[in-house]
Write an enzyme that holds these catalytic residues in place. Structure first.
Site, PDB file in Angstrom:
ATOM      1  CG  ASP A   1      33.056 103.028 125.501  1.00 32.82           C
ATOM      2  OD1 ASP A   1      33.794 102.291 125.440  1.00 32.82           O
ATOM      3  OD2 ASP A   1      32.826 103.188 124.521  1.00 32.82           O
TER       4      ASP A   1
ATOM      5  CD  GLU B   1      43.684 105.205 129.813  1.00 33.77           C
ATOM      6  OE1 GLU B   1      42.758 105.302 129.283  1.00 33.77           O
ATOM      7  OE2 GLU B   1      44.407 105.792 129.415  1.00 33.77           O
TER       8      GLU B   1
ATOM      9  CG  HIS C   1      33.566 102.461 119.784  1.00 28.51           C
ATOM     10  ND1 HIS C   1      33.250 101.978 119.948  1.00 28.51           N
ATOM     11  CD2 HIS C   1      34.146 102.692 121.453  1.00 28.51           C
ATOM     12  CE1 HIS C   1      32.568 101.697 120.728  1.00 28.51           C
ATOM     13  NE2 HIS C   1      33.298 102.177 122.571  1.00 28.51           N
ATOM     14  CG  HIS C   2      38.043 101.437 122.563  1.00 33.06           C
ATOM     15  ND1 HIS C   2      38.375 102.943 121.415  1.00 33.06           N
ATOM     16  CD2 HIS C   2      37.268 101.737 123.566  1.00 33.06           C
ATOM     17  CE1 HIS C   2      37.524 104.041 122.216  1.00 33.06           C
ATOM     18  NE2 HIS C   2      36.952 102.774 123.322  1.00 33.06           N
TER      19      HIS C   2
ATOM     20  N   GLY D   1      63.544 100.280 134.546  1.00 34.63           N
ATOM     21  CA  GLY D   1      63.666 101.656 134.103  1.00 34.63           C
ATOM     22  C   GLY D   1      62.979 102.617 133.358  1.00 34.63           C
TER      23      GLY D   1
ATOM     24  CG  ASP E   1      65.203 119.141 134.047  1.00 33.44           C
ATOM     25  OD1 ASP E   1      66.381 117.335 134.315  1.00 33.44           O
ATOM     26  OD2 ASP E   1      66.151 119.698 133.752  1.00 33.44           O
TER      27      ASP E   1
ATOM     28  CG  ASN F   1      70.588 117.444 135.784  1.00 29.54           C
ATOM     29  OD1 ASN F   1      69.409 116.990 134.941  1.00 29.54           O
ATOM     30  ND2 ASN F   1      69.958 116.243 136.702  1.00 29.54           N
TER      31      ASN F   1
ATOM     32  N   GLY G   1      68.202 118.871 131.394  1.00 29.40           N
ATOM     33  CA  GLY G   1      68.027 117.655 130.033  1.00 29.40           C
ATOM     34  C   GLY G   1      68.003 115.937 131.119  1.00 29.40           C
TER      35      GLY G   1
ATOM     36  CD  GLU H   1      69.211 108.297 128.836  1.00 29.50           C
ATOM     37  OE1 GLU H   1      69.602 107.112 128.442  1.00 29.50           O
ATOM     38  OE2 GLU H   1      67.234 107.567 128.817  1.00 29.50           O
TER      39      GLU H   1
END
Length: 597
Positions: free
Chosen positions: A56, A79, A144-145, A443, A473, A500, A502, A506
């Site tokens: 707005d 955003e 607001h915000h 990253g 994925d 793969n 997941g 990690e």
């Protein structure tokens, strides 16, 4: 012959003229709305797409954007993705900037991770924030915000947050200074190659101001080098080069691209014939088809022949280096300062001596003029891709990336997600004028989806070829919505989803069998239908399980022409990873030193 310092000097003259014209502007000058003044400046900077989400406090300005003849409002799903898209757009459309528009508070804070990534990796992005009217700001109204605690948030929490992730902030508070504020923040964005922040109050968007300043273009030029200091630096560097004889190598990195020194680097290496190598973040800064290009140097992770050539050099001309962990093989560079000259945008380092305000943009051409071609061109490693002959049909990383390198074409824009894709693509050559995008320093997983959107727009405008994304994925699930924006605007990237099961990067780092690295599998080939192409007229989706299936698809003319958006689900094994990633993780494990659980 004109002095090389003329351009920066003229830029300063132009800046002073702008300030004078503002003071002298008369009522007879042609008037323009503040919002249209900003758009006129963006048009001069060759910005043709603006990313963001309506809110707005920016809707009035959006009326002007939508009515503008040459700036397209993209409109994103959120955003964060919009900030990623502005980042990708700026990386591909060199000599321009990316632009993202949000509403204040909720919108700008959602975008801030994307802005932080652009700051970290030195990408010029303008963040425009539509804010409440100056009357409401002065009244400190509980809008607001806002945070609801009485703080004057526009000059406290939100701007303070922006100060950490932007190089310059301009808060427009009245129409009389609006043009100067806009010009200053855009100049900072271009010359310092980092994001900037600009607020646009609702009641000032349509206020009329003089258009006189628009007659003088903004300049990208850096301040001129001090002639005496520069002459001393040149003498010192030339002496070191002569002493090193044929033992000189060039190492190029990201800042050579970000600070517009790509042409200067290429002129240097082609005149001298010095062997050239690239850091990971500098990939495609020089053509990887160039006969004197030897590949990627990343410390201990480098291939042995590259490591030996760089580390045994008598002198390393390091251009635009950025020594982060993933960019240096976890800080395993073995190139001492005593054998190094570093060229940066705002300083030069000769061995242990630092010379502030001696920038590479001006320095490199003068150095090139004084250097002679190598009397004996020492051999460089062969940087080529050999597809291994594996005795099975499993799609492995060792096979995938060399095979993909045969699919790439000149001028392709290739986007690699953090993790297996990024590390895999580092080790294969890309064709002439290809553009490689990755976010090695910041990253943020999922960055590539929004970035691919922005990159595809920029590629289309810049006469480049296909835009090709490689993403896992797990990463794709974070920002997948932006594929619907690609469909809406008729963009046609090829998206390879490495399935793969997941978060493989990690798993490599920690928690190899832990559930927190698992994800819910999606129906990837049905995704584009859900996101807007129910009739499957604008898209095609495929799943490939074997080497043969993937090779057959890559060799299909219709697929390679990329006439519509295409998604390819590539089935891979859970724990397979590229060689470079496995070595990086092994080095990182020693510094993270997780305790056994």
């Amino acid at each position: 012959m004109a002095s090389p310092s003329l351009s920066p000097l003229q830029a300063e003259v132009n800046r002073l003229r702008l300030e004078l014209e503002t003071l002298q502007a008369s009522n007879a000058s042609e008037l323009i709305e503040v919002g249209n003044y900003l758009l006129a400046r963006l048009e001069q900077l060759k910005v043709t797409n603006m990313f963001g989400v309506p809110g707005d406090f920016n809707l009035g300005f959006l009326d002007l954007v939508e009515d503008h003849p040459s700036i397209n409002w993209v409109g994103n799903c959120n955003e964060l993705n919009a900030a990623y898209a502005a980042d990708g757009y700026a990386r591909v459309k060199e000599h321009s900037i990316g632009v993202v528009l949000t509403t204040f508070g909720v919108g700008e804070l959602s975008a801030i991770n994307g802005i932080a990534g652009a700051f970290s990796e030195m990408v010029p992005v303008l963040h425009i924030v539509g804010v409440p009217s100056t009357t409401q700001q002065k009244a400190k109204a509980l809008l607001h915000h806002t945070l609801g605690d009485g703080r004057h948030v526009l000059f406290d929490a939100y701007v303070k947050a922006a100060e950490h992730f932007t190089i310059s902030q301009r808060i427009i508070t009245d129409k009389d200074t609006a043009a100067a504020q806009i010009d200053r923040v855009l100049t900072d964005c271009m010359t310092r190659a980092r994001p900037v922040y600009l607020t646009l109050p609702t009641n000032l968007v349509f206020e009329k101001i003089s258009s006189e300043r628009l007659k003088i273009p903004l300049s990208h030029a850096q301040p001129p080098n001090d002639p005496d200091v520069e002459a001393f630096v040149l003498d010192e560097v030339v002496k070191l080069v002569k002493d090193a004889g044929d033992g000189v190598v060039v190492l190029v990195d990201a800042c050579a691209v970000r600070h517009d020194a790509r042409e200067e680097v290429n002129a240097l290496i082609r005149k001298t014939g010095y062997p050239i190598y690239s850091a990971p973040m500098g990939k495609t800064a020089v053509p990887e088809t160039y006969e004197r290009y030897g590949g990627i140097y990343m410390g201990s992770i480098s291939h042995p022949d590259v490591k030996e050539k760089v580390e045994s050099a008598k002198l390393i001309l390091s251009i635009g280096s950025l020594k982060s962990d993933f960019n240096t093989g976890n800080f395993t560079y073995s190139i001492p300062a005593s054998r190094t000259v570093e060229f940066h945008s705002d300083h030069t380092k000769v061995q242990h001596g630092v010379f502030p305000a001696i920038g590479m943009k001006e320095l490199l051409p003068r150095l090139t003029e004084r250097l002679e071609p190598c009397s004996h061109k020492s051999p460089v490693p062969d940087f080529s891709a050999v597809v291994p002959q594996e005795d099975n049909e499993i799609i492995t990383h060792a096979w995938l990336w060399p095979r993909m390198s045969k699919f790439f074409q000149p001028k392709d824009v290739i986007v690699a997600e953090t993790g297996t894709s990024n590390f895999g693509l580092l080790e294969v050559p890309l064709p002439e004028q290809a553009v490689f995008l990755s976010q090695i320093l910041w990253g943020s997983i999922g960055w590539t989806v929004g970035s691919t959107l922005g990159a595809a727009f920029a590629a289309r405008e810049s006469g480049l070829n296909r835009t090709i994304l490689f993403i896992g994925d797990g990463s794709l699930q974070l920002t997948v919505q932006e594929m619907s924006t690609m469909l809406r605007h008729g963009l046609t990237p090829i998206i390879f989803v490495l399935n793969n099961a997941g978060y493989t990067i990690e798993r490599c780092i920690h928690g190899r069998e832990r559930k927190y690295n698992d994800i819910q599998n999606w129906n990837w080939t049905g995704l584009l239908g859900v996101l807007g192409d129910a009739a499957l007229e604008k898209s095609r989706s495929y799943t490939v399980h074997t080497k043969r299936e993937l090779s057959d698809l890559l060799e299909t003319k219709e697929f390679a022409e990329a006439g519509k958006i295409q998604l390819v689900e590539v089935m891979m094994q859970m724990h397979d990873a590229p060689r470079a990633l496995a070595v990086q993780v092994e080095l990182g494990a020693k510094t993270n030193a997780y305790s056994a659980l």
